[in-house]
Design a protein around this motif. Structure first.
Motif, PDB file in Angstrom:
ATOM      1  N   UNK A   7      27.529   3.348  28.355  1.00 57.65           N
ATOM      2  CA  UNK A   7      28.511   4.015  29.232  1.00 57.65           C
ATOM      3  C   UNK A   7      30.096   4.027  28.275  1.00 57.65           C
ATOM      4  N   UNK A   8      30.350   2.683  28.202  1.00 52.35           N
ATOM      5  CA  UNK A   8      31.701   2.751  27.284  1.00 52.35           C
ATOM      6  C   UNK A   8      31.637   3.333  26.091  1.00 52.35           C
ATOM      7  N   UNK A   9      30.620   3.448  25.266  1.00 56.56           N
ATOM      8  CA  UNK A   9      30.478   4.078  24.001  1.00 56.56           C
ATOM      9  C   UNK A   9      30.517   5.575  24.337  1.00 56.56           C
ATOM     10  N   UNK A  10      29.663   5.977  25.244  1.00 54.18           N
ATOM     11  CA  UNK A  10      29.764   7.592  25.679  1.00 54.18           C
ATOM     12  C   UNK A  10      31.185   7.976  25.911  1.00 54.18           C
ATOM     13  N   UNK A  11      32.001   7.199  26.480  1.00 58.67           N
ATOM     14  CA  UNK A  11      33.351   7.417  26.872  1.00 58.67           C
ATOM     15  C   UNK A  11      34.097   7.760  25.645  1.00 58.67           C
ATOM     16  N   UNK A  12      34.015   7.224  24.582  1.00 61.52           N
ATOM     17  CA  UNK A  12      34.715   7.373  23.286  1.00 61.52           C
ATOM     18  C   UNK A  12      33.923   8.373  22.318  1.00 61.52           C
ATOM     19  N   UNK A  13      32.821   8.405  22.349  1.00 62.39           N
ATOM     20  CA  UNK A  13      32.073   9.310  21.257  1.00 62.39           C
ATOM     21  C   UNK A  13      30.846   9.721  21.913  1.00 62.39           C
ATOM     22  N   UNK A  14      31.035  10.494  23.024  1.00 61.79           N
ATOM     23  CA  UNK A  14      29.844  11.045  23.769  1.00 61.79           C
ATOM     24  C   UNK A  14      28.600  11.970  23.002  1.00 61.79           C
ATOM     25  N   UNK A  15      29.483  12.650  21.775  1.00 62.18           N
ATOM     26  CA  UNK A  15      28.359  13.745  21.183  1.00 62.18           C
ATOM     27  C   UNK A  15      27.952  13.039  20.008  1.00 62.18           C
ATOM     28  N   UNK A  16      28.210  11.724  19.753  1.00 59.70           N
ATOM     29  CA  UNK A  16      27.637  11.235  18.611  1.00 59.70           C
ATOM     30  C   UNK A  16      25.924  10.996  18.977  1.00 59.70           C
ATOM     31  N   UNK A  17      25.168  11.461  17.819  1.00 58.47           N
ATOM     32  CA  UNK A  17      23.742  11.516  18.204  1.00 58.47           C
ATOM     33  C   UNK A  17      23.290  10.297  17.506  1.00 58.47           C
TER      34      UNK A  17
END
Length: 251
Positions: free
Chosen positions: A126-136
């Motif tokens: 969840x916090x990682x997606x907040x910063x870099x949600x488009x990172x695959x």
């Protein structure tokens, strides 16, 4: 230059101060201003019972250091926060994990990137997606936004992929796990062809070739054989907590 994601966590001592100091150290390492997610208070999962809740966040940095050199710097930041128990997943003043190093996949002794347990940990995704949600995720082929949605509401199915005794044991570990709530089914898939991995709340990959689950995945190759039971139980506890308190914003 590589943009990297680093997870921070603390559940011993002054948690906020530990994360503050770690963030400042990461900012000094970064060639751009470091960026931190919102901080979450989350229950401890997988370790000894009776632990305090964790304060967690994710920090994005950019570095010209090699993955191995950066990993060494992160270990130094962790050690500077104080001694930690040798007991796995026990309380600690500070935990620092390298989640992602650009789009690289690294599988070396003592260094595994992307972090092998990040995909099923809500307090990381969840916090990682907040910063870099488009990172695959380079192994799973799914974005952090998609992973965050899956771990927030995982489909009630665990799929064990693979053949042989190890896969059989994984099925039994899931069925016998005290943390598995009613309504979550386990099924076995000896073949990966035709399997729809997005239908699974968790895929346990016991295959020889490796399986891109496109969702939360525990890869048996990343687990110590003697700790497989605890690895499976911890993954299930992250996705389907039964008695643990929900995540809440830190004060």
């Amino acid at each position: 230059m590589a943009v990297c994601l680093v997870a921070l966590g603390s559940n011993e001592g002054d948690r906020a101060s530990a994360l503050d100091r770690a963030f400042r150290s990461l900012d000094e390492l970064s060639t751009m201003p470091a960026c931190e997610s919102k901080r979450l208070v989350t229950p401890s999962v997988g370790g000894p019972e009776g632990q305090a809740e964790y304060l967690n966040s994710v920090v994005a940095i950019r570095t010209d250091k090699s993955p191995r050199d950066l990993f060494g710097e992160l270990r130094s930041i962790e050690r500077a926060a104080g001694n930690r128990s040798a007991i796995r997943w026990s309380a600690r003043p500070l935990d620092v994990d390298l989640l992602a190093y650009a789009d690289e996949v690294i599988d070396e002794p003592g260094l595994r990137v992307p972090h092998p347990r990040m995909s099923f940990r809500p307090f990381v995704v969840a916090p990682a997606a907040e910063l870099a949600g488009d990172w695959v995720h380079p192994e799973l082929g799914v974005s952090l936004h998609a992973l965050a949605a899956l771990v927030a509401a995982p489909p009630p199915t665990v799929v064990v992929v693979g053949r042989g005794e190890v896969a059989d044991r994984c099925v039994e570990e899931v069925r016998n796990a005290a943390s598995l709530p009613p309504g979550v089914a386990v099924r076995r898939s000896a073949e990966v062809d035709g399997l729809q991995p997005a239908d699974a709340g968790l895929t346990i990959d016991a295959s020889e070739a490796g399986f891109a689950a496109r969702g939360p995945r525990l890869r048996v190759a990343d687990c110590d054989a003697g700790r497989l039971s605890s690895e499976v139980a911890a993954a299930l506890g992250c996705l389907w907590p039964r008695t643990l308190s929900p995540e809440a914003p830190a004060p």
